[in-house]
Design an enzyme around this catalytic site. Structure first.
Site, PDB file in Angstrom:
ATOM      1  N   CYS A  71       0.066   3.740   2.685  1.00 56.83           N
ATOM      2  CA  CYS A  71       0.500   3.171   4.096  1.00 56.83           C
ATOM      3  C   CYS A  71       1.897   3.683   4.018  1.00 56.83           C
ATOM      4  O   CYS A  71       2.498   4.170   5.052  1.00 56.83           O
ATOM      5  CB  CYS A  71       0.566   1.794   4.145  1.00 56.83           C
ATOM      6  SG  CYS A  71      -1.233   1.357   4.050  1.00 56.83           S
ATOM      7  N   CYS A  98       0.958  -1.202  -0.098  1.00 56.32           N
ATOM      8  CA  CYS A  98      -0.019   0.095   0.070  1.00 56.32           C
ATOM      9  C   CYS A  98       0.874   1.434   0.185  1.00 56.32           C
ATOM     10  O   CYS A  98       1.502   1.540   1.143  1.00 56.32           O
ATOM     11  CB  CYS A  98      -0.748  -0.068   1.317  1.00 56.32           C
ATOM     12  SG  CYS A  98      -1.714   1.460   1.582  1.00 56.32           S
TER      13      CYS A  98
END
Length: 175
Positions: free
Chosen positions: A76, A73
């Site tokens: 993230c 991600c």
């Protein structure tokens, strides 16, 4: 802390931001949603990368940021540096930041944590059951829990945790 410095300016300085000034939140800042009053805090029972068991009882008296992330991600990866710096600013005795890895092997989570120089506890959710209990559908998602153990809000999507809005959310958890 130095008398002339605020937590916000310390965080900015720690992150190498120009002149100790806060940068505005990114245009793609996460969506902050209040925690539904009728919804209870789901249980947390997770192992960290060292095999230590974590639950909310262990964190009593501290505000908690429970961050759901994965190494694949990109948002993230972008938010992690500012998220983990919060503990340095607020102190481990007041704030616990837990990075809960979603459905990745311990080897992948460990490699990411080492490469990112993560200092916060990395917990594992290999089957995704914890994320499901917290209704996580977007990564990253961060749940804010007050010192009293009550969930207050959820941020869906990336947040610049050095921005004034994010620091205000954390301050409210500590009040």
């Amino acid at each position: 802390m130095h008398p002339g410095l605020t937590r916000r300016s310390c965080l900015s300085t720690a992150l190498g931001l120009a002149g100790g000034c806060l940068l505005p939140a990114a245009a793609g800042a996460g969506e902050v949603q209040p925690w539904p009053r009728a919804e209870r805090l789901p249980a947390l029972d997770a192992l960290d990368l060292q095999g230590q068991r974590w639950n909310f009882d262990k964190l009593g008296g501290r505000a908690v940021l429970l961050n759901f992330w994965a190494s694949w991600c990109e948002p993230c990866r972008q938010e992690m540096p500012t998220l983990q710096q919060l503990v340095d600013v607020y102190g481990e005795d007041k704030l616990a930041v837990l990075a809960l890895n979603f459905k990745e092997s311990p080897a992948i989570a460990t490699r990411f944590a080492r490469n990112a120089a993560m200092t916060v506890p990395v917990l594992l959710d290999p089957g995704g059951q914890i994320a499901a209990r917290f209704a996580v559908k977007i990564f990253p998602t961060t749940v804010g829990i007050g010192r009293d153990g009550r969930p207050r809000w959820r941020v869906r999507g990336e947040m610049d945790w050095s921005a004034a809005q994010a620091l205000g959310l954390v301050d409210a958890l500590l009040a």
